[in-house]
Motif scaffolding. Structure first.
Motif, PDB file in Angstrom:
ATOM      1  N   HIS A   2     -11.617  15.686  -3.883  1.00 12.15           N
ATOM      2  CA  HIS A   2     -11.776  15.606  -2.297  1.00 12.15           C
ATOM      3  C   HIS A   2     -11.218  14.868  -1.292  1.00 12.15           C
ATOM      4  CE1 HIS A   2     -14.847  18.494  -3.364  1.00 12.15           C
ATOM      5  NE2 HIS A   2     -14.649  19.029  -2.437  1.00 12.15           N
ATOM      6  N   TYR A   3     -11.259  13.524  -2.443  1.00 11.78           N
ATOM      7  CA  TYR A   3     -10.312  12.943  -0.897  1.00 11.78           C
ATOM      8  C   TYR A   3      -9.368  11.265  -2.199  1.00 11.78           C
ATOM      9  CZ  TYR A   3     -13.845  13.670   2.280  1.00 11.78           C
ATOM     10  OH  TYR A   3     -13.831  13.543   3.138  1.00 11.78           O
ATOM     11  N   TYR A   4      -8.195  11.015  -1.658  1.00  6.02           N
ATOM     12  CA  TYR A   4      -7.462   9.531  -2.855  1.00  6.02           C
ATOM     13  C   TYR A   4      -7.831   8.520  -2.130  1.00  6.02           C
ATOM     14  CZ  TYR A   4      -5.319  13.785  -5.894  1.00  6.02           C
ATOM     15  OH  TYR A   4      -4.814  14.360  -5.905  1.00  6.02           O
ATOM     16  N   LEU A   5      -7.878   8.015  -3.303  1.00  5.48           N
ATOM     17  CA  LEU A   5      -8.151   6.247  -2.480  1.00  5.48           C
ATOM     18  C   LEU A   5      -7.262   5.784  -3.427  1.00  5.48           C
ATOM     19  CD1 LEU A   5     -10.203   4.486  -1.242  1.00  5.48           C
ATOM     20  CD2 LEU A   5     -11.254   4.011  -3.605  1.00  5.48           C
ATOM     21  N   LEU A   6      -6.446   4.738  -2.065  1.00  4.86           N
ATOM     22  CA  LEU A   6      -5.046   4.313  -2.611  1.00  4.86           C
ATOM     23  C   LEU A   6      -5.999   2.554  -2.217  1.00  4.86           C
ATOM     24  CD1 LEU A   6      -4.393   6.949  -1.706  1.00  4.86           C
ATOM     25  CD2 LEU A   6      -2.213   5.427  -1.855  1.00  4.86           C
ATOM     26  N   ILE A   7      -5.756   1.574  -3.370  1.00  2.38           N
ATOM     27  CA  ILE A   7      -4.604   0.239  -2.957  1.00  2.38           C
ATOM     28  C   ILE A   7      -3.575  -0.597  -3.074  1.00  2.38           C
ATOM     29  CG2 ILE A   7      -6.524  -1.992  -4.188  1.00  2.38           C
ATOM     30  CD1 ILE A   7      -8.744  -0.622  -4.859  1.00  2.38           C
ATOM     31  N   CYS A   8      -3.074  -0.832  -1.709  1.00  6.28           N
ATOM     32  CA  CYS A   8      -1.628  -0.495  -2.114  1.00  6.28           C
ATOM     33  C   CYS A   8      -1.039  -2.287  -1.791  1.00  6.28           C
ATOM     34  CB  CYS A   8      -0.654   0.513  -1.236  1.00  6.28           C
ATOM     35  SG  CYS A   8      -1.027   1.718  -1.419  1.00  6.28           S
ATOM     36  N   VAL A  62      12.714 -15.397   5.234  1.00  4.51           N
ATOM     37  CA  VAL A  62      11.072 -14.970   5.456  1.00  4.51           C
ATOM     38  C   VAL A  62       9.630 -15.335   4.870  1.00  4.51           C
ATOM     39  CG1 VAL A  62      10.329 -12.932   7.094  1.00  4.51           C
ATOM     40  CG2 VAL A  62      12.183 -13.157   7.208  1.00  4.51           C
ATOM     41  N   PRO A  63       9.043 -16.197   5.843  1.00  7.04           N
ATOM     42  CA  PRO A  63       7.644 -15.968   5.240  1.00  7.04           C
ATOM     43  C   PRO A  63       6.880 -15.746   5.291  1.00  7.04           C
ATOM     44  CG  PRO A  63       7.892 -17.521   6.491  1.00  7.04           C
ATOM     45  CD  PRO A  63       8.812 -16.928   7.185  1.00  7.04           C
ATOM     46  N   MET A  64       6.010 -15.062   4.316  1.00  9.12           N
ATOM     47  CA  MET A  64       4.889 -13.870   4.668  1.00  9.12           C
ATOM     48  C   MET A  64       3.945 -13.637   4.030  1.00  9.12           C
ATOM     49  SD  MET A  64       7.935 -11.707   5.120  1.00  9.12           S
ATOM     50  CE  MET A  64       6.879 -10.193   5.496  1.00  9.12           C
ATOM     51  N   LYS A  65       2.918 -13.294   4.160  1.00 13.52           N
ATOM     52  CA  LYS A  65       2.014 -12.718   4.381  1.00 13.52           C
ATOM     53  C   LYS A  65       1.428 -11.977   3.178  1.00 13.52           C
ATOM     54  CE  LYS A  65      -0.948 -15.037   6.950  1.00 13.52           C
ATOM     55  NZ  LYS A  65      -1.699 -15.076   8.438  1.00 13.52           N
ATOM     56  N   PRO A  66       0.807 -12.247   1.590  1.00 13.86           N
ATOM     57  CA  PRO A  66       0.388 -10.710   0.633  1.00 13.86           C
ATOM     58  C   PRO A  66      -0.642 -10.534   1.348  1.00 13.86           C
ATOM     59  CG  PRO A  66       0.146 -12.808  -0.379  1.00 13.86           C
ATOM     60  CD  PRO A  66       0.836 -12.891   0.817  1.00 13.86           C
ATOM     61  N   LEU A  67      -1.293  -8.655   1.366  1.00 12.28           N
ATOM     62  CA  LEU A  67      -1.643  -8.241   1.836  1.00 12.28           C
ATOM     63  C   LEU A  67      -2.094  -7.383   0.270  1.00 12.28           C
ATOM     64  CD1 LEU A  67      -0.959  -7.269   5.830  1.00 12.28           C
ATOM     65  CD2 LEU A  67      -2.373  -9.144   4.686  1.00 12.28           C
ATOM     66  N   ARG A  68      -3.584  -6.601   1.062  1.00 12.15           N
ATOM     67  CA  ARG A  68      -4.388  -5.171  -0.211  1.00 12.15           C
ATOM     68  C   ARG A  68      -4.213  -4.129   1.416  1.00 12.15           C
ATOM     69  NH1 ARG A  68      -1.114  -7.465  -2.793  1.00 12.15           N
ATOM     70  NH2 ARG A  68      -1.742  -7.804  -5.246  1.00 12.15           N
ATOM     71  N   VAL A  69      -3.926  -2.805   0.783  1.00 13.39           N
ATOM     72  CA  VAL A  69      -4.518  -1.906   1.996  1.00 13.39           C
ATOM     73  C   VAL A  69      -4.723  -1.409   1.062  1.00 13.39           C
ATOM     74  CG1 VAL A  69      -3.457  -0.115   3.803  1.00 13.39           C
ATOM     75  CG2 VAL A  69      -1.729  -2.908   3.633  1.00 13.39           C
ATOM     76  N   VAL A  70      -5.978  -0.577   1.935  1.00 16.52           N
ATOM     77  CA  VAL A  70      -6.499   0.240   0.832  1.00 16.52           C
ATOM     78  C   VAL A  70      -6.806   1.710   1.797  1.00 16.52           C
ATOM     79  CG1 VAL A  70      -9.205   0.993   0.562  1.00 16.52           C
ATOM     80  CG2 VAL A  70      -8.933  -0.976   0.441  1.00 16.52           C
ATOM     81  N   MET A  71      -6.466   2.580   1.169  1.00 14.25           N
ATOM     82  CA  MET A  71      -6.270   4.088   2.562  1.00 14.25           C
ATOM     83  C   MET A  71      -7.145   5.164   1.882  1.00 14.25           C
ATOM     84  SD  MET A  71      -2.224   4.498   2.089  1.00 14.25           S
ATOM     85  CE  MET A  71      -1.299   3.259   2.116  1.00 14.25           C
ATOM     86  N   LEU A  72      -7.903   6.246   2.745  1.00 16.94           N
ATOM     87  CA  LEU A  72      -8.873   6.796   2.320  1.00 16.94           C
ATOM     88  C   LEU A  72      -7.706   8.835   2.676  1.00 16.94           C
ATOM     89  CD1 LEU A  72     -10.839   7.778   0.853  1.00 16.94           C
ATOM     90  CD2 LEU A  72     -12.124   8.466   2.868  1.00 16.94           C
TER      91      LEU A  72
END
Length: 291
Positions: free
Chosen positions: A196-202, A262-272
């Motif tokens: 019913h859902y897809y979960l992503l960690i990007c 370009v100084p960058m800050k790493p993230l993880r993005v969670v999506m449903l």
């Protein structure tokens, strides 16, 4: 499938050749680093021999998070009726050393979190996502926890990982193949076939000094996704939040390429994402990634 990739470092043979031809050329070594080369990639069924390559790619996603990468890789390999690994097409030059140690440049797969409930990596991933959600998106935390623990509505974890120098065009055939395999799995009653859902960690990053989008897609324009196609999933998600992994990572996107100056800050993005939203995502992929 053929794609264009940029090499950020030259091999020893090319270095020696450039020394012989550089006299009077007036070209800097930095210009040579931007040379484009043709690289052919192929998708293969996931097999036991891909374990180390999959583990390495999972490690660049989860970094220092408390997730059993070895067991997670084993679960992915056990259900190889869905998913593919990306390998460089076989080349005639036997002296070439461009391939990765085991030849895995990326992979795509799904793992049914509901069906695999109780296994160590699945419970660890759920704990990771819920703990970060409670910090960065408190309003959605209770809803997400209910969805992840609702056995009547299964959730597929969608993992699409590749090295940063593998171009996004490869994502379209991989996702199309995955969707076809999921349809076949549903017909035969296999796990992950129906959800019913897809979960992503990007993987993503944001320029230092700019706001990190934490909830409801705010400051979306600040996000730079490691995999370009993840933006289309982001647009169709009903729940999303980001969290900082700066203290866990040595580089922005854990690959062979860093954003220039370009100084960058790493993230993880969670999506449903609801399953019925995937049609729109696939249409976007076809529109923007077709070659």
């Amino acid at each position: 499938m053929a794609s264009m990739a940029k090499r950020r470092a030259l091999d020893a043979e090319r270095d020696s050749e450039s020394e012989e031809t550089s006299e009077g050329s007036g070209q800097s070594s930095e210009e040579e680093l931007d040379e484009e080369v043709q690289v052919d990639f192929e998708a293969h069924t996931i097999s036991d021999s891909d374990c180390n390559g999959i583990k390495r790619l999972l490690q660049q996603l989860f970094l220092k998070a408390s997730v059993n990468i070895t067991e997670l890789a084993d679960l992915i390999i056990q259900q190889n009726y869905v998913g593919s690994v990306i390998r460089q097409a076989e080349i005639l030059d036997e002296n070439s050393e461009d391939n990765e140690e085991d030849g895995v440049f990326g992979f795509i797969s799904v793992l049914n979190l509901t069906e695999k409930k109780g296994t160590e990596p699945v419970e660890q991933i759920k704990d990771l996502v819920l703990s970060q959600c409670k910090v960065h998106h408190q309003i959605a935390a209770q809803q997400l926890e209910k969805i992840l623990n609702d056995n009547s509505k299964s959730v597929n974890l969608l993992i699409s990982e590749r090295f940063i120098n593998v171009p996004p065009q490869i994502a379209l055939p991989l996702h199309k193949q995955l969707q076809a395999e999921l349809v076949d799995a549903q017909k035969t009653g296999k796990p992950c076939g129906k959800c019913h859902y897809y979960l992503l960690i990007c993987k993503a990053c944001v320029e230092i000094g700019k706001k990190i989008p934490h909830q409801r897609g705010k400051q979306k324009e600040n996000l730079m996704f490691a995999n370009a196609e993840d933006e289309f999933f982001y647009e169709q998600s009903i729940m999303k939040f980001s969290y900082n992994v700066e203290e866990e990572s040595d580089s922005c996107l854990s690959g062979r390429w860093a954003f220039d100056d370009v100084p960058m800050k790493p993230l993880r993005v969670v999506m449903l994402i609801p399953t019925d939203h995937l049609t729109v995502v696939m249409d976007k992929l076809k529109e923007y990634l077709s070659v």
